[in-house]
Design a protein around this motif. Structure first.
Motif, PDB file in Angstrom:
ATOM      1  N   ASN A   1       0.698  -1.319   0.109  1.00  0.00           N
ATOM      2  CA  ASN A   1      -0.075   0.001  -0.102  1.00  0.00           C
ATOM      3  C   ASN A   1       0.894   1.375   0.095  1.00  0.00           C
ATOM      4  OD1 ASN A   1      -1.704   2.029   0.367  1.00  0.00           O
ATOM      5  ND2 ASN A   1      -2.579   1.127   2.333  1.00  0.00           N
ATOM      6  N   TRP A   2       0.994   1.847  -1.217  1.00  0.00           N
ATOM      7  CA  TRP A   2       1.867   2.813  -1.526  1.00  0.00           C
ATOM      8  C   TRP A   2       1.088   4.312  -0.875  1.00  0.00           C
ATOM      9  CZ3 TRP A   2       6.787   2.771  -1.610  1.00  0.00           C
ATOM     10  CH2 TRP A   2       7.503   1.369  -2.046  1.00  0.00           C
ATOM     11  N   PHE A   3       0.006   4.366  -0.384  1.00  0.00           N
ATOM     12  CA  PHE A   3      -0.742   5.732   0.174  1.00  0.00           C
ATOM     13  C   PHE A   3       0.325   6.343   0.945  1.00  0.00           C
ATOM     14  CE2 PHE A   3      -3.527   7.870   2.817  1.00  0.00           C
ATOM     15  CZ  PHE A   3      -4.221   8.779   1.997  1.00  0.00           C
ATOM     16  N   PRO A   4       0.306   7.662   0.782  1.00  0.00           N
ATOM     17  CA  PRO A   4       1.046   8.578   1.591  1.00  0.00           C
ATOM     18  C   PRO A   4       0.528   9.045   2.747  1.00  0.00           C
ATOM     19  CG  PRO A   4       0.326   9.983  -0.155  1.00  0.00           C
ATOM     20  CD  PRO A   4      -0.050   8.410  -0.567  1.00  0.00           C
ATOM     21  N   SER A   5       0.301   8.164   3.926  1.00  0.00           N
ATOM     22  CA  SER A   5      -0.559   8.487   5.050  1.00  0.00           C
ATOM     23  C   SER A   5       0.267   9.326   5.871  1.00  0.00           C
ATOM     24  CB  SER A   5      -0.924   7.214   5.802  1.00  0.00           C
ATOM     25  OG  SER A   5       0.347   6.671   6.451  1.00  0.00           O
ATOM     26  N   TYR A   6       1.428   9.158   6.082  1.00  0.00           N
ATOM     27  CA  TYR A   6       2.410   9.947   7.121  1.00  0.00           C
ATOM     28  C   TYR A   6       1.843   9.788   8.555  1.00  0.00           C
ATOM     29  CZ  TYR A   6       4.488  11.967   2.933  1.00  0.00           C
ATOM     30  OH  TYR A   6       5.155  12.355   2.092  1.00  0.00           O
ATOM     31  N   VAL A   7       0.989   8.613   8.917  1.00  0.00           N
ATOM     32  CA  VAL A   7       0.613   8.694  10.166  1.00  0.00           C
ATOM     33  C   VAL A   7       1.488   7.752  11.016  1.00  0.00           C
ATOM     34  CG1 VAL A   7      -1.299   7.284  11.402  1.00  0.00           C
ATOM     35  CG2 VAL A   7      -1.834   8.328   9.283  1.00  0.00           C
ATOM     36  N   ALA A   8       1.681   8.215  12.116  1.00  0.00           N
ATOM     37  CA  ALA A   8       2.766   7.602  13.259  1.00  0.00           C
ATOM     38  C   ALA A   8       2.539   6.243  13.424  1.00  0.00           C
ATOM     39  CB  ALA A   8       2.777   8.495  14.514  1.00  0.00           C
ATOM     40  N   GLN A   9       1.447   5.664  13.355  1.00  0.00           N
ATOM     41  CA  GLN A   9       1.347   4.238  13.637  1.00  0.00           C
ATOM     42  C   GLN A   9       1.178   3.265  12.388  1.00  0.00           C
ATOM     43  OE1 GLN A   9      -1.010   6.877  14.801  1.00  0.00           O
ATOM     44  NE2 GLN A   9      -0.018   7.004  16.788  1.00  0.00           N
ATOM     45  N   HIS A  10       1.578   3.961  11.204  1.00  0.00           N
ATOM     46  CA  HIS A  10       1.177   3.038  10.061  1.00  0.00           C
ATOM     47  C   HIS A  10       2.699   2.673   9.760  1.00  0.00           C
ATOM     48  CE1 HIS A  10      -2.565   4.799   8.185  1.00  0.00           C
ATOM     49  NE2 HIS A  10      -2.761   4.231   9.323  1.00  0.00           N
ATOM     50  N   LYS A  11       2.611   1.244   9.234  1.00  0.00           N
ATOM     51  CA  LYS A  11       3.766   0.500   8.941  1.00  0.00           C
ATOM     52  C   LYS A  11       4.030   0.404   7.430  1.00  0.00           C
ATOM     53  CE  LYS A  11       4.072  -2.295  13.275  1.00  0.00           C
ATOM     54  NZ  LYS A  11       3.966  -3.744  13.821  1.00  0.00           N
ATOM     55  N   ILE A  12       2.810   1.106   6.699  1.00  0.00           N
ATOM     56  CA  ILE A  12       3.029   0.866   5.335  1.00  0.00           C
ATOM     57  C   ILE A  12       4.079   1.806   4.900  1.00  0.00           C
ATOM     58  CG2 ILE A  12       0.690   0.449   4.974  1.00  0.00           C
ATOM     59  CD1 ILE A  12       0.346   3.415   4.615  1.00  0.00           C
ATOM     60  N   PRO A  13       4.755   1.684   3.567  1.00  0.00           N
ATOM     61  CA  PRO A  13       5.887   2.441   3.073  1.00  0.00           C
ATOM     62  C   PRO A  13       5.952   3.797   3.457  1.00  0.00           C
ATOM     63  CG  PRO A  13       5.398   0.538   1.350  1.00  0.00           C
ATOM     64  CD  PRO A  13       4.100   0.878   2.353  1.00  0.00           C
ATOM     65  N   TYR A  14       4.861   4.461   2.951  1.00  0.00           N
ATOM     66  CA  TYR A  14       4.790   5.832   3.433  1.00  0.00           C
ATOM     67  C   TYR A  14       4.070   6.398   4.569  1.00  0.00           C
ATOM     68  CZ  TYR A  14       6.598   6.765  -1.324  1.00  0.00           C
ATOM     69  OH  TYR A  14       7.488   6.716  -2.289  1.00  0.00           O
ATOM     70  N   GLY A  15       4.116   5.727   5.626  1.00  0.00           N
ATOM     71  CA  GLY A  15       3.751   5.849   7.162  1.00  0.00           C
ATOM     72  C   GLY A  15       4.937   6.293   7.865  1.00  0.00           C
ATOM     73  N   THR A  16       4.967   6.479   8.988  1.00  0.00           N
ATOM     74  CA  THR A  16       6.109   7.204   9.778  1.00  0.00           C
ATOM     75  C   THR A  16       6.192   6.445  11.106  1.00  0.00           C
ATOM     76  OG1 THR A  16       4.578   8.936  10.502  1.00  0.00           O
ATOM     77  CG2 THR A  16       5.919   9.554   8.610  1.00  0.00           C
ATOM     78  N   LYS A  17       5.942   5.327  10.939  1.00  0.00           N
ATOM     79  CA  LYS A  17       6.256   4.415  12.211  1.00  0.00           C
ATOM     80  C   LYS A  17       7.616   4.506  12.753  1.00  0.00           C
ATOM     81  CE  LYS A  17       5.134   1.231  15.456  1.00  0.00           C
ATOM     82  NZ  LYS A  17       6.472   1.019  16.104  1.00  0.00           N
ATOM     83  N   VAL A  18       8.771   4.327  11.687  1.00  0.00           N
ATOM     84  CA  VAL A  18      10.013   4.136  12.063  1.00  0.00           C
ATOM     85  C   VAL A  18      10.610   5.573  12.485  1.00  0.00           C
ATOM     86  CG1 VAL A  18      12.412   3.883  10.900  1.00  0.00           C
ATOM     87  CG2 VAL A  18      10.211   2.191  10.165  1.00  0.00           C
TER      88      VAL A  18
END
Length: 242
Positions: free
Chosen positions: A31-48
């Motif tokens: 899922n390449w959706f640019p979520s930038y959500v802190a809890q999201h582990k998808i490529p464009y989340g910001t969990k890391v």
């Protein structure tokens, strides 16, 4: 006839079952959706990013209300207000409140593809696009300016054919922290397009980046890109509140 019909039904059910099994066992698409959500582990989340920040900074607060409401409710708040998203468009009252807060000795950090006209006009900035759609080696090469964080080969990202940069800045009042260029075969930046800048504002400072994907899981976990992200974060006060 009834027996032959039953055979057809069994064959159809077995075929359907096999198709469902094959579909289930296929690897799931990312899922390449640019979520930038802190809890999201998808490529464009910001969990890391959030995991990394917790190791770098002693005091991190997640804010779930608008900047205007938060600063009104917490007039004594000090530190760095950090925003990262594909679009960060503040309304006029939010900009006024944020800049007033920044001028009193705080840091405003915004990483976004789009800052909104009001923010750019207020700070005397203009942006332009860097397109790679017609270039053989699609992608961009990012670099940090400070010698401590500068990497000779740069930090490439090949997923995109477009990025923003600051085309108009006040060079007397602005410090360039990062640059970007088209991806080159020799791994060198030939034209300095400014994409990360810092400028004083009253008693505080504003840091802007047109490369929000530098803070996503995909970018940080690829090769040694984490050094780029850590370099940007090093401009924040590690002992203050983020």
């Amino acid at each position: 006839m009834r027996k032959k019909g039953s055979i057809y039904i069994i064959i159809a059910m077995v075929t359907l079952g096999l198709l469902m099994l094959l579909q289930y066992n296929q690897p799931k698409e990312l899922n390449w959706f640019p979520s930038y959500v802190a809890q999201h582990k998808i490529p464009y989340g910001t969990k890391v990013l959030n995991d990394l920040a917790e190791n770098l900074f002693s005091d991190i607060q997640q804010v779930t209300t608008s900047p205007y409401d938060f600063l009104n409710t917490n007039p004594d708040a000090k530190g760095t207000y950090f925003f990262v998203n594909s679009q960060v468009n503040f309304d006029p009252t939010e900009i006024e409140k944020l800049l007033e807060w920044t001028a009193s000795g705080n840091t405003l950090f915004v990483a976004s593809d789009d800052f909104g006209e009001k923010m750019l006009d207020t700070l005397g900035l203009e942006t332009a696009g860097l397109y790679d759609a017609l270039i053989a080696d699609k992608g961009q090469l990012h670099q940090l300016v400070h010698p401590t964080f500068r990497k000779e080969s740069g930090y490439p990202i090949k997923k995109d054919t477009y990025t923003q940069y600051f085309s108009e800045i006040d060079t007397n009042r602005t410090t360039v922290l990062g640059i970007v260029d088209h991806l080159n075969a020799d791994g060198k930046i030939k034209t300095n397009h400014f994409n990360v800048i810092s400028k004083p504002f009253g008693g505080g400072k504003i840091i802007l980046s047109t490369f929000p994907k530098a803070f996503t899981n995909y970018f940080i976990l690829k090769d040694n890109n984490k050094d780029y992200t850590a370099g940007l974060l090093s401009y924040l006060n590690e002992h203050g509140t983020i």
